[in-house]
Enzyme design. Structure first.
Site, short mmCIF file in Angstrom:
data_model
loop_
_atom_site.label_atom_id
_atom_site.label_comp_id
_atom_site.label_asym_id
_atom_site.label_seq_id
_atom_site.Cartn_x
_atom_site.Cartn_y
_atom_site.Cartn_z
N CYS A 100 14.47 28.42 -3.96
CA CYS A 100 15.65 28.09 -4.76
C CYS A 100 16.18 29.37 -5.38
CB CYS A 100 15.27 27.09 -5.85
SG CYS A 100 16.64 26.60 -6.91
N HIS A 142 17.28 18.49 -2.20
CA HIS A 142 17.07 19.63 -3.11
C HIS A 142 18.32 19.86 -3.97
CE1 HIS A 142 15.54 23.81 -4.05
NE2 HIS A 142 16.81 23.90 -4.40
N GLU A 143 19.49 19.86 -3.33
CA GLU A 143 20.72 20.15 -4.08
C GLU A 143 21.05 19.05 -5.07
OE1 GLU A 143 21.73 23.05 -4.11
OE2 GLU A 143 20.61 23.65 -2.34
N HIS A 146 19.30 19.09 -8.34
CA HIS A 146 19.86 19.98 -9.37
C HIS A 146 20.81 19.23 -10.29
CE1 HIS A 146 18.37 24.00 -8.42
NE2 HIS A 146 18.65 23.85 -7.14
NI NI Z 1 17.92 25.17 -5.70
#
Ligand code: NI
Length: 177
Positions: A100, A142-143, A146
Site C-alpha cells: 500500500c 483493498h481500495e 480505504h
Molecule cells: Ni492502499
C-alpha cells in the site's frame, strides 16, 4: 497536473470513513480524480483512494498493467469507482500479498474474497456494475477498504506474514495499492 502527498499509516485521516459523493458535476471532483491519477502514476501504484491524499470522499481509482514478471496477474483497465458497493459472490477467501502506498516498503498476506460484484459510478456519474475475481477482486477490496478506514495490516491474520518488501521479495519491483 498535481502530484499530491500520500498520507502514511498513523495519520488519523486514513482511519476515518469517507462520505459519498453527491455532486458528480463538481469541478472539485474532476480535479480530485486528475490529481489521484497523476499521483498514482508517478508512484507506480496499482490503485489509490481519495482518503490517502486527505480527501474524505468515496472515490477510488485502480489500474493494473500486464507485467511479464507477473504473468499470473491479469491486467485491470483504468477505473474510477465512486460510491462503491461490494457484494461477495463467494464465501471463499484467498490469502495474497499486498502492499500500500500508505504503508511504504512493506508487504503483508491478506485474506480476500476470490469473487465479487462491484457497483458504483464512474467520473461522469454513469453506473458501473462488474463481477470480477482473482487479482482484480483483490485490488477492489483493498481500495474500498480505504473508504472504510481500513488499512490492509488490520486484516493480516498472522503478523508473522508482514514484513519489508526488500526482505520478503528481494530484487522484485512490486506495485503498491
Ligand atoms: Ni492502499
Amino acid at each position: 497536473m498535481a502530484i499530491r502527498d500520500v498520507l502514511k499509516m498513523g495519520d488519523p485521516r486514513l482511519l476515518t470513513p469517507a462520505l459519498p459523493v453527491e455532486d458528480f458535476a463538481s469541478p472539485s471532483l474532476a480535479q480530485l480524480i486528475v490529481d489521484m491519477h497523476d499521483t498514482m502514476r508517478v508512484l507506480n501504484g496499482a490503485g489509490l483512494a481519495a482518503p490517502q491524499i486527505g480527501v474524505g470522499l468515496q472515490v477510488v481509482i485502480f489500474e493494473v498493467n500486464s507485467n511479464p514478471r507477473y504473468p499470473e496477474a491479469e491486467s485491470v483497465p483504468f477505473t474510477v469507482l465512486i460510491n462503491p458497493l461490494l457484494t461477495p459472490l463467494s464465501d471463499e477467501l484467498e490469502e495474497g500479498w499486498e502492499g500500500c502506498l500508505s504503508v511504504p516498503g512493506m508487504r503483508g498476506l491478506v485474506p480476500r474474497h476470490t469473487a465479487l460484484r462491484y457497483q458504483g459510478f464512474d467520473a461522469a456519474g454513469q453506473p458501473i456494475d462488474r463481477s470480477v475475481n482473482a487479482f482484480h477482486a483483490r485490488v477492489v477490496q483493498h481500495e474500498v477498504d480505504h473508504l472504510h478506514g481500513i488499512l490492509y495490516p488490520l486484516r493480516i491474520r498472522d503478523l508473522r506474514n508482514f514484513g519489508f518488501t526488500e526482505t520478503l521479495f528481494p530484487g522484485q519491483n512490486l506495485q503498491d495499492d
